[in-house]
Every structure is written in structure tokens, then in C-alpha cells.
Design a protein around this motif. Structure first.
Motif, PDB file in Angstrom:
ATOM      1  N   UNK A   1      -2.047   8.159  11.753  1.00 21.70           N
ATOM      2  CA  UNK A   1      -3.509   8.174  11.614  1.00 21.70           C
ATOM      3  C   UNK A   1      -4.071   6.775  11.838  1.00 21.70           C
ATOM      4  N   UNK A   2      -3.462   5.799  11.187  1.00 26.55           N
ATOM      5  CA  UNK A   2      -4.000   4.437  11.271  1.00 26.55           C
ATOM      6  C   UNK A   2      -3.809   3.806  12.642  1.00 26.55           C
TER       7      UNK A   2
ATOM      8  N   UNK B   1     -17.580   3.697   9.458  1.00 28.18           N
ATOM      9  CA  UNK B   1     -16.657   4.278  10.428  1.00 28.18           C
ATOM     10  C   UNK B   1     -15.258   4.456   9.857  1.00 28.18           C
ATOM     11  N   UNK B   2     -14.995   3.780   8.754  1.00 29.87           N
ATOM     12  CA  UNK B   2     -13.643   3.871   8.200  1.00 29.87           C
ATOM     13  C   UNK B   2     -13.502   5.079   7.290  1.00 29.87           C
TER      14      UNK B   2
ATOM     15  N   UNK C   1      -3.871  -3.458   8.629  1.00 34.15           N
ATOM     16  CA  UNK C   1      -3.470  -3.142   7.257  1.00 34.15           C
ATOM     17  C   UNK C   1      -2.060  -3.657   6.971  1.00 34.15           C
TER      18      UNK C   1
ATOM     19  N   UNK D   1      -8.855  11.354   6.612  1.00 40.24           N
ATOM     20  CA  UNK D   1      -7.733  11.943   7.343  1.00 40.24           C
ATOM     21  C   UNK D   1      -6.408  11.580   6.687  1.00 40.24           C
ATOM     22  N   UNK D   2      -6.290  10.307   6.317  1.00 38.43           N
ATOM     23  CA  UNK D   2      -5.058   9.864   5.664  1.00 38.43           C
ATOM     24  C   UNK D   2      -4.815  10.689   4.396  1.00 38.43           C
TER      25      UNK D   2
ATOM     26  N   UNK E   1      -3.742  14.262   5.220  1.00 40.23           N
ATOM     27  CA  UNK E   1      -2.378  14.336   5.759  1.00 40.23           C
ATOM     28  C   UNK E   1      -1.347  14.216   4.647  1.00 40.23           C
TER      29      UNK E   1
ATOM     30  N   UNK F   1     -13.204   1.219  17.709  1.00 43.42           N
ATOM     31  CA  UNK F   1     -13.741   2.411  17.051  1.00 43.42           C
ATOM     32  C   UNK F   1     -14.557   2.043  15.813  1.00 43.42           C
ATOM     33  N   UNK F   2     -14.117   1.004  15.139  1.00 41.66           N
ATOM     34  CA  UNK F   2     -14.736   0.664  13.858  1.00 41.66           C
ATOM     35  C   UNK F   2     -15.996  -0.168  14.010  1.00 41.66           C
TER      36      UNK F   2
ATOM     37  N   UNK G   1      -9.863  -5.855   6.571  1.00 38.78           N
ATOM     38  CA  UNK G   1     -10.546  -4.985   7.530  1.00 38.78           C
ATOM     39  C   UNK G   1     -11.973  -5.460   7.773  1.00 38.78           C
TER      40      UNK G   1
ATOM     41  N   UNK H   1     -11.540   7.951   8.468  1.00 35.76           N
ATOM     42  CA  UNK H   1     -10.126   7.621   8.664  1.00 35.76           C
ATOM     43  C   UNK H   1      -9.367   7.821   7.363  1.00 35.76           C
TER      44      UNK H   1
ATOM     45  N   UNK I   1       0.836  -1.201   0.000  1.00 32.63           N
ATOM     46  CA  UNK I   1       0.000   0.000   0.000  1.00 32.63           C
ATOM     47  C   UNK I   1       0.869   1.249   0.000  1.00 32.63           C
TER      48      UNK I   1
ATOM     49  N   UNK J   1      -5.900  -0.275  13.520  1.00 29.84           N
ATOM     50  CA  UNK J   1      -6.114  -0.410  12.083  1.00 29.84           C
ATOM     51  C   UNK J   1      -4.766  -0.559  11.370  1.00 29.84           C
TER      52      UNK J   1
ATOM     53  N   UNK K   1      -6.539   4.483  15.346  1.00 28.68           N
ATOM     54  CA  UNK K   1      -7.873   3.888  15.224  1.00 28.68           C
ATOM     55  C   UNK K   1      -7.815   2.422  15.635  1.00 28.68           C
TER      56      UNK K   1
END
Lengths: 134, 134
Positions: free
Chosen positions: B122-123, A107-108, B81, A114-115, A118, B130-131, B12, A111, A1, B77, B126
DNA sequence: CCCTAAAAAGACATTATTTATCCTTTTAGG
DNA sequence: CCTAAAAGGATAAATAATGTCTTTTTAGGG
């Protein structure tokens, strides 16, 4: 990723090289390709994309070539990367439409948002000037 | 660039589903796969990776299945990932060795480093809790 | 001890994406 | 016109992602 593709890498190399040349220098694609060690035909496609969105100006025919369309401190790394890789999108669900069909309250989603923010912030804070000066 | 693969998405979905189940529930892979709409054989590989790094516990044989190895608020998270996608690395040159052979003073290196840090921050903020909660 | 249920492991097939090349067309200068 | 150079299109090759199938290992229960 999250990996920059070779195309993105080539794009950065090529345009940073161009940014490092004298302003009045119209650079030939082949010269750039040789200098930054990228297949000329591949770099051609990349510079066509740059040209289309106005990052560089191109001139055809004899005496033609490429120059930056703006001064190096006015071109951000984000523009360069997104020019060839498309908009930075960590997940389909921040892409706008087609969002999170799997769940009404995803809920993701925030997130990834935000990623995305950033990353784009970091890249937009860097200009070609930063990358070329030593 | 930056796009989560289908594998990551499936990972996920699968583990969030597991996190949403009662603690004492040993879930069958096939049930999870059906519930989150992912090919069972593909999800099997994903859960094998989870199991190897200790995100989930697996039990073989009759009455076997999967449970979370830790409580949902203790699994980030980022762990999920990176379990299936490998470490988040925006460019080869932050990978450690093999760094920036193209230039001694690589100006892009610290940029990718910042990108990497931001994303991982960020990841890692979480958790599965939360999810899963609504 | 055998049978069955289930995950683990490995090999393979398919598809999509990335990377690269080639050829033709357009544009411009001399 | 002729040549130089970028633009555009088609396609090939390589790599990675996605998905499937078969065999093996492990464990529970009669």
C-alpha cells in the motif's frame, strides 16, 4: 512502526494455548502463564481484558479458571490483537474524530485507511483454530 | 499497534512540503520546520536521515539547505516512512534472524509476513506526487 | 584569510509508554 | 469460616519517544 507489543504477543500465546486445551478443561492462570512463559501478573491483566469483551469465560474461587468463550474457529486473530492493543489505527487521522486538522483535503487519509483495512482483513482471516492445529 | 509515531508524521509533513516547492528552491530547514509546524531541531534529525539514504540532497553553509534528490513521483511513501521508522515489521518473527524460537512450526509467522507485505504494498504505491498535488 | 550561514553530529533532558509487580478486594467451593 | 482463584487498583521499573542544546564541519563571500 507496526510492531506488535509484548503484550500482544503474550495475549496470542496465552489464548492459543487455551485453544489447544480440551474443551472441558478449566485452566488456571498460573498454569497458562507457566506454559507459555509469561509473567503471571501480566497475563492476568490480559485475560481480564479477554474476559471483559467475552473472548474467554472466567470462573472465580476454588475450581475456577479460564475457558474459551467460543470455539477456536470462531475467534479471529484480529479480535485477540485488538482486545489488548486497541483498534488497529496506523495514524490518528483514521481514528474518526480529530481527523486531519492540518488540511481540508488530506491526501494521506485514504492511504492509512487502506493500510488499516488490509491489516484488519489479514488478521480477521486467521482463527485460533488455524494457529493451534498442526 | 500499527501507529505511526510523531517522527513519522513529521517526516511526511516535511518532505511533502519540500516536494511541493519549486524544483530550483533550496529550502532552509528552519523555513520547512516553521511551515509544517515541527520543532526545527527534531526535523533536523529527520532530514539528516533523509539525506543519508539519498531521499534529499543537502547543502551546507551560506546558501545551503535541502532539495529533493529525485522527482516527487519517484519517491514513495514507503521510503519516507521506513527512512525514519525503520523497516516495517509487525512482529519480531518476520525480522529474519531470531525467528520464532518458540516453536519449530510457527503458524503465526506467515500471517505477519502477509501483514508486512500488504502494508508495504500500500505504502509503496503512493508517491510524494500523489500527496502534494490537489 | 576571516566571518557568517547553514547542516551534521553528539550529548543530554524530558516525557510518555510499555512492562512488570504487589496488595487488596471480590467471588465461589468445601 | 477457610481457602482458592480471579478482579481491581496502585505503583515501580525499564524502555522508547520526543525534544533541546552545544559543538563541529562545510561552504560562500568579502
Amino acid at each position: 512502526m507496526m510492531e506488535l507489543t509484548r503484550k500482544g504477543e503474550y495475549a496470542i500465546r496465552g489464548i492459543v494455548y487455551l485453544a489447544g486445551q480440551p474443551t472441558d478443561c478449566i485452566c488456571l492462570l498460573n498454569d497458562i502463564a507457566t506454559a507459555v512463559d509469561v509473567p503471571a501478573t501480566f497475563l492476568a491483566k490480559i485475560f481480564q481484558q479477554f474476559s471483559k469483551i467475552g473472548l474467554v469465560k472466567s470462573f472465580r474461587g476454588t475450581g475456577g479458571g479460564f475457558v474459551l468463550a467460543r470455539s477456536p474457529d470462531k475467534i479471529t486473530l484480529l479480535e485477540v490483537v485488538e482486545a489488548v492493543e486497541g483498534r488497529i489505527v496506523p495514524n490518528r487521522c483514521v481514528a474518526g474524530r480529530d481527523e486531519c486538522e492540518r488540511s481540508v483535503t488530506c491526501h494521506i487519509h485514504p492511504v492509512w485507511q487502506r493500510v488499516q483495512n488490509q491489516v484488519r482483513d489479514v488478521l480477521s482471516a486467521v482463527t485460533l483454530k488455524d494457529l493451534v492445529s498442526e
